[in-house]
Scaffold this active site. Structure first.
Site, PDB file in Angstrom:
ATOM      1  N   GLY A  89       0.871  -1.385  -0.098  1.00 46.33           N
ATOM      2  CA  GLY A  89      -0.019   0.110  -0.010  1.00 46.33           C
ATOM      3  C   GLY A  89       0.940   1.120   0.155  1.00 46.33           C
ATOM      4  N   GLY A 136      -0.476   4.664   0.281  1.00 48.07           N
ATOM      5  CA  GLY A 136      -1.306   5.826   0.884  1.00 48.07           C
ATOM      6  C   GLY A 136      -0.445   6.519   1.619  1.00 48.07           C
ATOM      7  CB  ALA A 150      -0.319   4.355   6.365  1.00 41.28           C
ATOM      8  N   GLY A 151       1.627   4.008   4.013  1.00 43.44           N
ATOM      9  CA  GLY A 151       2.445   3.356   3.251  1.00 43.44           C
ATOM     10  C   GLY A 151       3.640   3.991   2.609  1.00 43.44           C
ATOM     11  CG  HIS A 167     -18.780  11.872   5.808  1.00 40.78           C
ATOM     12  ND1 HIS A 167     -19.495  12.867   5.522  1.00 40.78           N
ATOM     13  CD2 HIS A 167     -17.619  12.129   6.166  1.00 40.78           C
ATOM     14  CE1 HIS A 167     -18.766  13.846   5.837  1.00 40.78           C
ATOM     15  NE2 HIS A 167     -17.553  13.646   6.094  1.00 40.78           N
ATOM     16  CB  SER A 223     -16.202  19.346   2.878  1.00 40.85           C
ATOM     17  OG  SER A 223     -15.589  19.463   4.137  1.00 40.85           O
ATOM     18  NE  ARG A 231     -16.872  13.693   9.410  1.00 39.41           N
ATOM     19  CZ  ARG A 231     -15.742  13.213   8.831  1.00 39.41           C
ATOM     20  NH1 ARG A 231     -15.081  12.143   9.000  1.00 39.41           N
ATOM     21  NH2 ARG A 231     -14.981  14.306   8.501  1.00 39.41           N
ATOM     22  CG  HIS A 279     -16.077   8.361   4.958  1.00 42.72           C
ATOM     23  ND1 HIS A 279     -15.354   8.746   4.048  1.00 42.72           N
ATOM     24  CD2 HIS A 279     -15.419   9.292   6.099  1.00 42.72           C
ATOM     25  CE1 HIS A 279     -14.705  10.008   4.112  1.00 42.72           C
ATOM     26  NE2 HIS A 279     -14.474  10.124   5.360  1.00 42.72           N
ATOM     27  CG  LEU A 281      -5.067  13.050   5.350  1.00 46.00           C
ATOM     28  CD1 LEU A 281      -4.972  14.480   4.833  1.00 46.00           C
ATOM     29  CD2 LEU A 281      -4.568  12.344   4.429  1.00 46.00           C
TER      30      LEU A 281
END
Lengths: 249, 639
Positions: free
Chosen positions: B41, B43, B45-46, B267, B285, B331, B402, B442
């Protein structure tokens, strides 16, 4: 709506491709273009035929995966949209739509509408970064950045790496992509340090990978889904020229 | 007896990480180049993990299924990334961020991990900025901030509505730099099919090369899964359509425990389903709820256009039910309230599964220009999809699957219950409890990748320096390759009548109806039955066209959906076990008189960690008891 499709089919990179005709009934104008292709594929699978291979992922215009040449335009004729944001309400009942992969020597077709855009990754590896390891970063507020410059860097950085600029160019030049990537970093103080080296290395890699020359026709800017300006090409040219005359540090 | 040990260091909360770092084992630079690490991965993190480990000198092999590492779905995060820098002088601190996350997660996250991610949050912003991420700036040149839901400070850093792409591209550029240096081998268009264990330790993976179709073996001294969440189990979600849970699921089947699988964030504000062919739901958003008012008509079957319905015939149901927070409830609360109205027949639009998000009053009061300045790009995005202008007519929105707070169970080292297998970012369960706050995904992914994993994985690898890299010819790899091939061939041989997508849609519907926003015992039991039936039908009637040795997108989907059937059942089992409501997990049996979520701390203050026992056997539940020594456990109320 009933739609006729003229789609490029090619088994793999080595085989010869050709256009094939398809018809699809029951197309809803609320469908996105990719959802229309999904529907076509469901129909083909139902008929025990092979579906059309096309690339897609986020389906909200940000990942840059989908790139189709639709009726002679990358991402279709809409303004500042990716293929996934094109909707069938832009077409009429009975229309014939021609769908092709990006056509560029540096983006070989892998299957049907899927091309290999690895060349962009190679250009990035040649210099599209700031040389800083994790742990070396100074405080983020140590370098103050002029707001207008930060905004300009952001506009360049909004490139989604889809390759429409290359597909739109008669020479298959990657200048808009490279210019956006290099300019984003050279506009910021943290990227300025190695701006010259970056410009030289990225341009050299672009040439090596067989992308054509830029002749400033501006087609790339018009077809870019993020509306990136060709002003950045001017900026890259200046940087490249100045770097060529001075010894790169 | 439970095998769970979270390995949380001793000492006061604020000293744990610092002291632990000082005591961890290190691998000398000379030995790092003898050690290989696999990262699955790319993203948020990866990519940071891969780049950072390569910078340290390890040999890293990185895998992604996309054509380029830059396309991982972190790219779609809109709002921002949190960091406790107190740049606004408004009282923020590491403790405040920690507090907000624990409370926002409804007291179902582990204190020590959450405190640690809050501690490294500031370094993340430094690192990303140094890499060239064009964060928004003030006129004076300093970084700008904005406020996000559920908190009282301004700690969110952002790059317009595109923070995810900018942050990911920063990490991606660092990754590419290491590719050029030869420290990272980047393998894109690869799908992980199997995890390989040697002597009980994770030592490699088996993948399918998505271009040639070749089944490949890759060996390493440790494996890191950064493969994201499994929200696409609902078929329609805000995720990229190819996002999937297979890497984590294969690890589970090899012995890694799965933590809180039923914790999924729905979401509240996504563009609703427009047609049967819809493949995904696009997020609008959370920030829109600052100025937009949510409503439905007071009478059922009101077919008038929204602008023709006068105020007295509109039900601003959030303002009615939650006068204190109004349209800005968290949410989970907003999502459930929308569902309640639609389920009772008050929904709008063609399908009746939508509510209005109306900017009429905000436009009247502030003017078009002010609204455009705040939300212009989101309004454009909405108009591109629906053809309607939110300046003139209310948006239609509906909740969508989500983010999965659940994921592989990891200890304080981010290591799963399989030695040598680490899980980071959304793929693990650790930091968000039962509900994630905005702009913290993030942060957690990048924190894990840049500043936590590099330390903890070294601590593990310090004992591996004399272990040679296993050959991929050994039986463990051969067996995994055979299993993978057999499974793929099985899909092709079924030659049934229905497409993968048709099964995925039906599974998604079951999950959405019974294991979605609102759950009850009867429904969950029914879901398990329905999933079983559908799974059986899949294995006899699915049609996967094409061959093994070519680009075959249907075959790629087949193994993902096959894994989803199994994961779906575990989600239902987990939701059935947890008879309380907490955060996003709402059990109808456990609610207050006013219809709010009711936690049962005395029975359920634990992490559910599920152990795989075989295809036909029930999974075994292990409990990691949660203790809160640094925060008072309270009831969340928004009335």
């Amino acid at each position: 709506m009933k739609i006729k499709l003229n789609i490029w089919k090619q088994s793999n990179a080595k085989s010869k491709g050709k256009f094939e005709r398809f018809e699809l009934d029951g197309v809803d104008e609320e469908m996105s273009f990719l959802e229309m292709l999904d529907a076509l594929n469901e129909k083909l699978i139902g008929e025990n035929k092979e579906p059309v291979a096309f690339e897609h992922d986020c389906r909200e215009g940000i990942c840059g995966s989908c790139g189709l040449y639709i009726n002679g335009h990358p991402h279709g004729t809409g303004s500042e949209i990716g293929t996934c944001q094109l909707h069938m309400r832009e077409f009429k009942d009975g229309d014939t739509i021609t769908v092709e992969p990006w056509r560029a020597q540096s983006f070989p077709v892998l299957k049907d509408l899927i091309v290999d855009r690895n060349a962009f990754d190679k250009i990035m590896a040649a210099g599209g970064f700031v040389s800083v390891d994790a742990g070396q970063a100074p405080d983020a507020n140590a370098n103050l950045v002029n707001k207008n410059k930060a905004d300009k860097a952001f506009d360049a950085a909004s490139c989604i790496g889809c390759g429409a600029c290359v597909a739109a160019c008669k020479n298959s030049s990657a200048m808009l992509f490279v210019a956006a990537k290099a300019s984003q970093l050279s506009l910021l103080p943290q990227g300025k340090v190695e701006a010259k080296r970056r410009a030289l290395n990225m341009v050299a890699k672009m040439d090596e990978l067989g992308f054509g020359s830029c002749t400033n026709t501006g087609a790339c800017e018009i077809e870019c889904p993020k509306g990136i300006s060709i002003e950045y090409i001017g900026q890259l040219n200046r940087e490249y020229l100045s770097a060529s005359f001075s010894e790169a540090e | 007896m439970s095998k769970l040990d979270a390995k949380i260091p001793e000492g006061p909360l604020s000293d744990k990480w610092t002291k632990y770092k000082a005591s961890m084992k290190l691998v000398s630079p000379n030995n790092r180049k003898k050690l290989d690490i696999i990262v699955v991965g790319t993203g948020i993190a990866g990519a940071p993990a891969a780049a950072s480990l390569a910078e340290m000198g390890y040999n890293v092999k990185v895998f992604c299924f996309q054509d380029s590492a830059r396309r991982a779905h972190s790219v779609a995060a809109q709002g921002g990334i949190n960091a406790s820098r107190n740049n606004k002088n408004d009282g923020d601190s590491v403790y405040r961020l920690f507090y907000d996350m624990i409370k926002g997660g409804d007291y179902r996250a582990r204190e020590a991990n959450v405190y640690r991610v809050a501690e490294v949050s500031s370094d993340i912003i430094d690192q990303l900025t140094a890499q060239g991420v064009p964060f928004a700036r003030e006129y004076g040149g300093t970084l700008a901030n904005r406020t996000f839901g559920g908190v009282q400070v301004s700690r969110t850093f952002y790059a317009q509505g595109q923070t995810g792409q900018q942050v990911l591209l920063g990490a991606y550029s660092a990754l590419k730099r290491q590719v050029a240096k030869g420290k990272i081998q980047m393998l894109s268009r690869q799908q992980m099919l199997e995890l390989v264990l040697v002597d009980g330790k994770a030592k490699g993976i088996v993948t399918r090369n998505l271009v040639s179709g070749d089944i490949e073996s890759h060996a390493a001294h440790a494996v890191v899964l950064a493969s994201g969440g499994y929200g696409t189990i609902y078929y329609l979600s805000t995720l990229a359509v190819n996002s999937n849970g297979s890497a984590a699921w294969q690890a589970y089947k090899k012995g890694a425990f799965f933590g809180n699988p039923s914790f999924v964030q729905i979401h509240p504000t996504s563009i609703p389903v427009l047609n049967d062919y819809q493949a995904k739901l696009t997020l609008m958003s959370e920030s829109l709820r600052n100025d937009g008012r949510i409503w439905v008509p007071k009478s059922k079957d009101d077919k008038r256009l929204p602008n023709e319905i006068p105020d007295e015939e509109r039900d601003y149901y959030l303002e009615r039910r939650y006068p204190a927070f109004g349209n800005l409830v968290p949410r989970d609360v907003a999502a459930r309230a929308a569902k309640e109205r639609c389920d009772n027949g008050f929904g709008v639009g063609k399908t009746g599964l939508a509510v209005y998000l109306d900017f009429r009053d905000a436009v009247k009061k502030q003017g078009v220009k002010a609204i455009q300045g705040k939300y212009g790009n989101l309004f454009d995005l909405y108009q591109k999809i629906t053809g309607d202008s939110p300046y003139e007519t209310p948006m239609m929105i509906y909740p969508a699957g989500h983010y999965t707070m659940g994921g592989l169970w990891v200890d304080y080292n981010l290591m799963t219950t399989i030695p040598g297998l680490f899980a980071i970012g959304e793929a693990n369960f650790s930091d968000h409890g039962a509900n994630r706050l905005g702009a913290s995904s993030l942060m957690q992914g990048a924190g894990d990748g840049y500043f936590i994993l590099p330390y903890t994985i070294s601590n593990y690898l310090a004992d591996e320096i004399t272990t040679p890299l296993p050959s991929t010819d050994i039986p463990e790899f051969q067996e995994a390759v055979e299993n993978a091939k057999m499974r793929l061939q099985k899909f092709l041989d079924i030659k049934g009548t229905k497409s993968i997508t048709s099964f995925h849609k039906r599974l998604g519907k079951i999950m959405w109806d019974y294991v979605g926003m609102s759950r009850n015992e009867e429904g969950l039991k029914k879901a398990i039955e329905l999933i079983d039936q559908l799974q059986k039908e899949f294995w006899v009637d699915v049609r996967v066209p094409g061959k093994l040795d070519e680009i075959n997108q249907e075959l790629e989907k087949a193994s993902r959906v096959a894994d989803f059937f199994e994961l779906a059942k575990l989600m239902a089992i987990d939701a059935l076990n947890r008879k309380e409501s907490c955060g996003a997990h709402f059990r109808e049996e456990s609610q207050t008189e006013g219809g709010e979520a009711q936690r049962i701390d005395k029975d359920y203050s634990y992490v559910s960690a599920w152990e795989y026992k075989g295809n036909d056997k029930d999974p075994v539940l292990h409990k990691e008891t949660l203790t809160f020594d640094n925060i008072e456990v309270k009831v969340r109320s928004y009335k």
